[in-house]
Design a protein around this motif. Structure first.
Motif, short mmCIF file in Angstrom:
data_model
loop_
_atom_site.label_atom_id
_atom_site.label_comp_id
_atom_site.label_asym_id
_atom_site.label_seq_id
_atom_site.Cartn_x
_atom_site.Cartn_y
_atom_site.Cartn_z
N LEU A 154 -7.89 -15.62 -40.57
CA LEU A 154 -6.93 -15.98 -41.63
C LEU A 154 -6.35 -14.72 -42.26
N GLY A 186 -14.40 -28.16 -46.71
CA GLY A 186 -15.11 -28.90 -45.66
C GLY A 186 -16.25 -28.09 -45.09
N ILE A 187 -15.96 -26.82 -44.76
CA ILE A 187 -16.99 -25.97 -44.15
C ILE A 187 -18.15 -25.75 -45.13
N ILE A 237 -9.86 -26.60 -45.99
CA ILE A 237 -10.74 -26.33 -44.85
C ILE A 237 -12.04 -25.70 -45.32
N GLU A 238 -11.91 -24.74 -46.25
CA GLU A 238 -13.12 -24.08 -46.75
C GLU A 238 -14.04 -25.05 -47.46
N PHE A 241 -15.48 -27.46 -36.80
CA PHE A 241 -16.19 -28.36 -37.70
C PHE A 241 -16.95 -29.41 -36.91
N SER A 281 -17.59 -19.13 -39.78
CA SER A 281 -16.70 -18.98 -40.95
C SER A 281 -16.34 -17.54 -41.20
N ALA A 299 -22.43 -21.83 -37.91
CA ALA A 299 -21.43 -22.09 -38.94
C ALA A 299 -21.15 -20.83 -39.75
N MET A 338 -20.31 -28.72 -45.23
CA MET A 338 -21.13 -28.76 -44.02
C MET A 338 -22.31 -27.80 -44.13
N LEU A 339 -22.03 -26.57 -44.63
CA LEU A 339 -23.10 -25.58 -44.74
C LEU A 339 -24.16 -26.02 -45.73
N PHE A 382 -0.48 -20.45 -37.75
CA PHE A 382 -1.36 -21.03 -38.77
C PHE A 382 -1.89 -22.38 -38.32
N SER A 404 -5.94 -23.89 -46.49
CA SER A 404 -7.17 -23.16 -46.18
C SER A 404 -8.26 -23.46 -47.20
N PHE A 464 -4.87 -21.91 -36.37
CA PHE A 464 -6.05 -21.74 -37.22
C PHE A 464 -6.60 -23.09 -37.67
N PHE A 478 -26.61 -23.78 -38.42
CA PHE A 478 -26.33 -22.97 -39.61
C PHE A 478 -25.86 -21.57 -39.20
N GLU A 502 -10.23 -24.79 -36.77
CA GLU A 502 -11.25 -25.21 -37.75
C GLU A 502 -11.68 -26.65 -37.50
N TYR A 526 -19.95 -27.70 -35.14
CA TYR A 526 -21.14 -27.47 -35.98
C TYR A 526 -21.96 -28.75 -36.09
#
Lengths: 491, 112
Positions: free
Chosen positions: A172, B83-84, B80-81, A139, A165, A161, B87-88, A128, B77, A131, A158, A135, A142
Motif C-alpha cells: 500500500l 477486517g484483518i 480492509i485493515e 483474508f 499484513s 496473517a 481476524m488477528l 489499487f 484500506s 491490492f 497467525f 486482501e 488466513y
C-alpha cells in the motif's frame, strides 16, 4: 465480455452458499462445483480466443484514467486457466476430505472468496484494485489455514496473517508513492507516466514492491511463513496455496509490475536471479532434512518458485518461456503432491515419512500418482517438469550466466534427492501397510488421476506448433516493454 | 518535509513493534500503527495548504481543492485493515484458549 463474470460468479457463489446452506454441505458442494466448472470454461474460452489481442472492460461506463478497468491479455488468460483448473480439482478433492471437519459449508464459502480474490488480482488493470482483491484472497486464505481448528493451525494462521499484513502495508505504501508521483492508478497510465519521470522513483517504489510481493511469493529471505502455513492447512487448501496463491499474488503481480509497468529495470532482474538461486539451493537443502511430508513439499515450493524467479531474472525470450511453463507445471505437480499427502494423512492418520512404509497395496492410486508427480518435479523426462527446467538451464547457459546454470542443475539434483527420499521412505518403504483407517474416495482419486495425466500431457505444450498458439503470446506480453501500455491506452 | 519524516518514523515504530514484541496483542497493535502511518502518508500526499474539500460549489468548479481520490483509497484500506485486525484478534483469542498464554516464545509447536 468475460472478465467481470470471472469475479462475479465466485463472489455470488460465496454469498449464496452462506445464504442457503444449513447443517449439511450438499448445496454448498453443488453450487461451488457448478461455479468452478463455469469459471474454468470461461477461463479456457478467454485464453484460447485472446491470442495476441488485448480486451479491456471499463467499469460503469467511465473511460480509462477515471475508471477501474479489467484487462484480458494472454498472460492473464493463462493465469486464469491455471487458477481455475487447480481450483476445480481441489474442490473435487475437498468433497469427502473436508467432511472430517465441522461445518464444511463455511469451507466452500471461503474457498469461493479465495477464487474471487485470485481471479480479481489476475484480471484487474488498476493497481489499487489489485491490492483490494489481494486482501480478499489473503483474508480467505488466513481463515482457511486455520480451518482445522487445532493449535498448530491457529499458530500458522497467525504467523501467516502477521507476515501478510506487513507485506500488504508495504505494498500500500508503494501504491501511495506511485500515485503521488504519477497521479493515476491505472497500471498502463502509470507505466506511461513513469517513462517521463526520473528512474529513481521507479527504483524506490520497486524496492518497496520487491519486499511486499517477495513476502507474498515467499522467495528465500521472505519465506518464513510458508512452511508453517502450507503444511498446517487442510490438504486441498495447501494445494491451492502452494499451487496457485503464491503465483497469482506473488509471481503474477511481480511480472505485471516489474515487467509491464517498470519495464524490467536491469538491476531488479539481477536481484531476481540472486534471490531465485538462493531460494533454489537453501530451500532444497532444508527440504532434504524434513520428515513431515507436507513440510517437505512446502520447502520444495520455495525452491521451485526460485526456478521461476531465476527464469524471469535471466530475461531472455527462452528463459521467460521456461519460467511461464514452470508456473503451469509447478501448479500441476505440487497440487498433485499435496493431494497425495492429504490422501495418505486421511488413510493412515500420519504424514511422518518414517511411519508410512509401503503403500503400494493399500493405496495404489495415491502411490502411483505420487510417483509420477515426484519424477515430474525432480525433472525427469518425459514429464513436464523436465522440459521447463531444461529450458531455464539452457537459457542461462545461452546468456552467459554459467554460475546460475550450475546452481539450477544442483537444485534439480537436490530436488531429485529429496523426492527419492519421499518415495523410498513414504510410499515404497519396508513395512507393508495393509489396513487403512478411511478409504480414499472417488472424488479424491479422480482429482489425483486428472492431475497425473496433466503432468504428462502438459509436456506437449512445448511442441513448436502448439507452443505458438499457447505460450508464445504469454511470453510476448511479458517481453514487450511498451506493448502493455499501447494495447491498453493506445486504442 | 518534517511531516513526512514524522510519518515515516511512525511507520518504523510500527515495524519495530511488529518484529520485536513478544505479546500477540502488542504485535496486532503494532500492525495497526503501521497501517495508520501508511494511511496518513497517502492522505498527506493529497494535502494542499489552504485548499478546501472536494465538493462542487454552486457557481462552477471549486478551483482550489484537495485531491479526493486518496481519501477514497484510505477509506477502503481502513475497512480492509478492520477486517484483518478482527481476524488477528479472533486468532489470538483461539491461540490463548489453546496455549493459555499470549507470549509468542511459548507458542511454538511449529519449527524448522
Amino acid at each position: 465480455m468475460i472478465l467481470p463474470f470471472l469475479i462475479i460468479i465466485p463472489l455470488l457463489a460465496a454469498f449464496l452458499i452462506t445464504l442457503i446452506s444449513g447443517e449439511k454441505d450438499n448445496w454448498a458442494i453443488v453450487l461451488s462445483v457448478l461455479a468452478e466448472m463455469s469459471l474454468l470454461t470461461l477461463a479456457l474460452f478467454s485464453f484460447f480466443t485472446t491470442g495476441n489481442d488485448t480486451f479491456i472492460y471499463e467499469m460503469s461506463g467511465w473511460k480509462i484514467p477515471l475508471t477501474i478497468c479489467l484487462v484480458q491479455d494472454a498472460l492473464s488468460g493463462f493465469m486464469l486457466v491455471i487458477v481455475n483448473l487447480i481450483a476445480l480439482t481441489s474442490l473435487m478433492f475437498s468433497i469427502s476430505y473436508i467432511r472430517q471437519y465441522s461445518s464444511p459449508w463455511k469451507y466452500y464459502a471461503l474457498f469461493m472468496l479465495l477464487i474471487t480474490g485470485m481471479n480479481g488480482v489476475i484480471a484487474t488493470g488498476d493497481i489499487f484494485n489489485l491490492f483490494v482483491f489481494m486482501e480478499i484472497a489473503l483474508f480467505a486464505a488466513y481463515a482457511l489455514v486455520a480451518f482445522g481448528a487445532k493449535a498448530e493451525e491457529y499458530e500458522a494462521a497467525f504467523k501467516y496473517a502477521v507476515m501478510g499484513s506487513i507485506s500488504s502495508t508495504l505494498i500500500l505504501l508503494g501504491i501511495g508513492i506511485l500515485y503521488a508521483s504519477t497521479s493515476t492508478l491505472t497500471m498502463a497510465n502509470i507505466a506511461a507516466e513513469l517513462q517521463t519521470k526520473s528512474p529513481q522513483v521507479t527504483h524506490w517504489v520497486a524496492a518497496v514492491f520487491m519486499v511486499g510481493f517477495g513476502l507474498k511469493s515467499a522467495v528465500m529471505p521472505f519465506h518464513a511463513w510458508l512452511p508453517d502455513a502450507h503444511s498446517s492447512a487442510p490438504a486441498p487448501i495447501s494445494s491451492m496455496l502452494s499451487g496457485v496463491l503464491i503465483k497469482a499474488l506473488g509471481i503474477y503481480a511481480i511480472i505485471r509490475i516489474f515487467f509491464n509497468i517498470f519495464g524490467a529495470p536491469p538491476v531488479f532482474l539481477t536481484i531476481f536471479m540472486v534471490l531465485g538461486s538462493i531460494s533454489i539451493i537453501i530451500a532444497s537443502y532444508l527440504a532434504l532434512g524434513q520428515w513431515d511430508l507436507k513440510r517437505l513439499l512446502a520447502y520444495s515450493s520455495i525452491s521451485q518458485i526460485g526456478f521461476i524467479l531465476l527464469g524471469l531474472g535471466i530475461g531472455t525470450k527462452l528463459a521467460i518461456l521456461g519460467a511461464v511453463f514452470h508456473i503451469l507445471n509447478h501448479a500441476i505437480f505440487k497440487s498433485l503432491l499435496f493431494y497425495n499427502a492429504g490422501a495418505v494423512e486421511m488413510a493412515l492418520g500420519t504424514r511422518d515419512l518414517r511411519k508410512m512404509g509401503n503403500l503400494r497395496g493399500a493405496l495404489p492410486v495415491t502411490t502411483s500418482t505420487s510417483m509420477i508427480a515426484s519424477l515430474s518435479v525432480a525433472g525427469l523426462p518425459p514429464f513436464n517438469g523436465f522440459f521447463s527446467k531444461l529450458i531455464i538451464i539452457i537459457a542461462a547457459v545461452q546468456s552467459q550466466h554459467i554460475a546460475y546454470a550450475i546452481i539450477a542443475v544442483i537444485g534439480s539434483l537436490l530436488t531429485l534427492a529429496y523426492f527419492m527420499k519421499v518415495q523410498r521412505y513414504g510410499f515404497h518403504g519396508e513395512t507393508v501397510v495393509s489396513e487403512i483407517k478411511k478409504p480414499v474416495s472417488l472424488g479424491m482419486k479422480s482429482a489425483m488421476i486428472i492431475l497425473a495425466v496433466l503432468c504428462v500431457v502438459a509436456s506437449i505444450l512445448i511442441i513448436p506448433g502448439i507452443r505458438e498458439i499457447t505460450m508464445d503470446p504469454v511470453v510476448s506480453v511479458i517481453m514487450s516493454k511498451t506493448g502493455y501500455v499501447q494495447s491498453v491506452i493506445g486504442r | 518535509m518534517t511531516v513526512y519524516i514524522l510519518c515515516f518514523t511512525l511507520f518504523l515504530v510500527g515495524i519495530y513493534g511488529a518484529l520485536t514484541k513478544r505479546d500477540l496483542i502488542k504485535i496486532i497493535l503494532s500492525l495497526g500503527i503501521m497501517g495508520y502511518a501508511v494511511n496518513l502518508m497517502i492522505i498527506l500526499f493529497a494535502y494542499k495548504e489552504g485548499a478546501s474539500f472536494a465538493i462542487l460549489v454552486r457557481d462552477g468548479i471549486n478551483s482550489n481543492m484537495v485531491d479526493p481520490l486518496p481519501q477514497a483509497l484510505i477509506l477502503t484500506s481502513i475497512v480492509i485493515e478492520l477486517g484483518i485486525t478482527a481476524m488477528l484478534v479472533a486468532l489470538s483469542i483461539r491461540l490463548f484458549q489453546k496455549y493459555k498464554t499470549f507470549d509468542i516464545t511459548k507458542i511454538r509447536r511449529l519449527s524448522g
